[in-house]
Design an enzyme around this catalytic site. Sequence first.
Site: not given
Ligand code: FAD
Length: 274
Positions: A6, A8, A67, A99, A135, A139, A206, A256
């Site tokens: 895939s 991106e 996304h 973020d 991750y 993360h 980055f 990917h």
């Molecule tokens: P989560 O899974 O919610 O995790 C975020 C953090 O919170 C982690 O450190 C986790 O350990 C912690 N956490 C989770 N649940 C809890 C809880 N209940 N209590 C305390 N801590 C907790 N960003 C964008 O803005 N747009 C995009 O299109 C985008 N595409 C991406 C595509 C991929 C494949 C990847 C790997 C990342 C992408 N990102 C994107 C970046 C991503 O949004 C960031 O890495 C963001 O900081 C974390 O998103 P997540 O969905 O992994 O978060």
Amino acid sequence: MNTEISIEFFPPQTPEGIEKLRSTRAELAKLKPEFFSVTYGAGGSTRERTFNVVKEIAAEGFDAAPHLSCIGSTRESIREILNEYKSAGIKRTVALRGDLPSGMAETGEFRYANELVEFIRAETGDHFSIEVAAYPEWHPQARSPKDDMDAFVRKVKAGANSAITQYFYNADAYFHFVEEAKAQGVDLPIVPGIMPIVGFTKLARFSDACGAEIPRWMRKKFESFGDDSDSIRAFGLDVVTELCERLLKGGAPGLHFYCMNQSTLTTEIMKRLG
Ligand code: FAD
């Protein structure tokens, strides 16, 4: 080798960027990807641009995966977006927390990605195939590796179908992550995210921000090339191709590509993989 891939994209900001992405897509379509995904700016900053690219991809007959990040968003706004995508015939999404840009207040109704996955399932049942982020090098905001794995398992249990990892250059981190996830009962595909290397300085900056490590032996070598972009490109292609080979041999279910809206490196890597 018959590898499922895939690819991106990010939604371009200018008419020239949109045009260039069309030709990039035409090139990359030759690799027959399973889907093209399009990133989304947290807080909705790219909402329309993401949607427009997704619609174009779908109109060209490809599977498109927008996304969707939930931080800073209300339930109502996410509901609207899901309905827009449903009406446009989109059946796959990459569900993320996102973020927020620094300085933007967190006023949304979601805190973590697992809440978004739950919400998508509650609102749309099984309509969407949901990808979540993983991750292998943890993360950057995770309190501990265990907490991060627990968070990943929560997203999976909330209803994800598949996962895509942050990019990395250390295959062992990926294999370790997959093993640990399996031990936690996770049995969905965890697809490694691959970042082809265009230049070193930007990548280093980055990588620091997103918690991806560039191993010392690679960093030293890149630094030794200075601004010799041909050597950087050649070495980058070698290491990323070898990484892909190792991952696939070790059982990775696909690749990917974070192609950065460019076709040449991804195409070259796939050619080398045969
Ligand atoms: P989560 O899974 O919610 O995790 C975020 C953090 O919170 C982690 O450190 C986790 O350990 C912690 N956490 C989770 N649940 C809890 C809880 N209940 N209590 C305390 N801590 C907790 N960003 C964008 O803005 N747009 C995009 O299109 C985008 N595409 C991406 C595509 C991929 C494949 C990847 C790997 C990342 C992408 N990102 C994107 C970046 C991503 O949004 C960031 O890495 C963001 O900081 C974390 O998103 P997540 O969905 O992994 O978060």
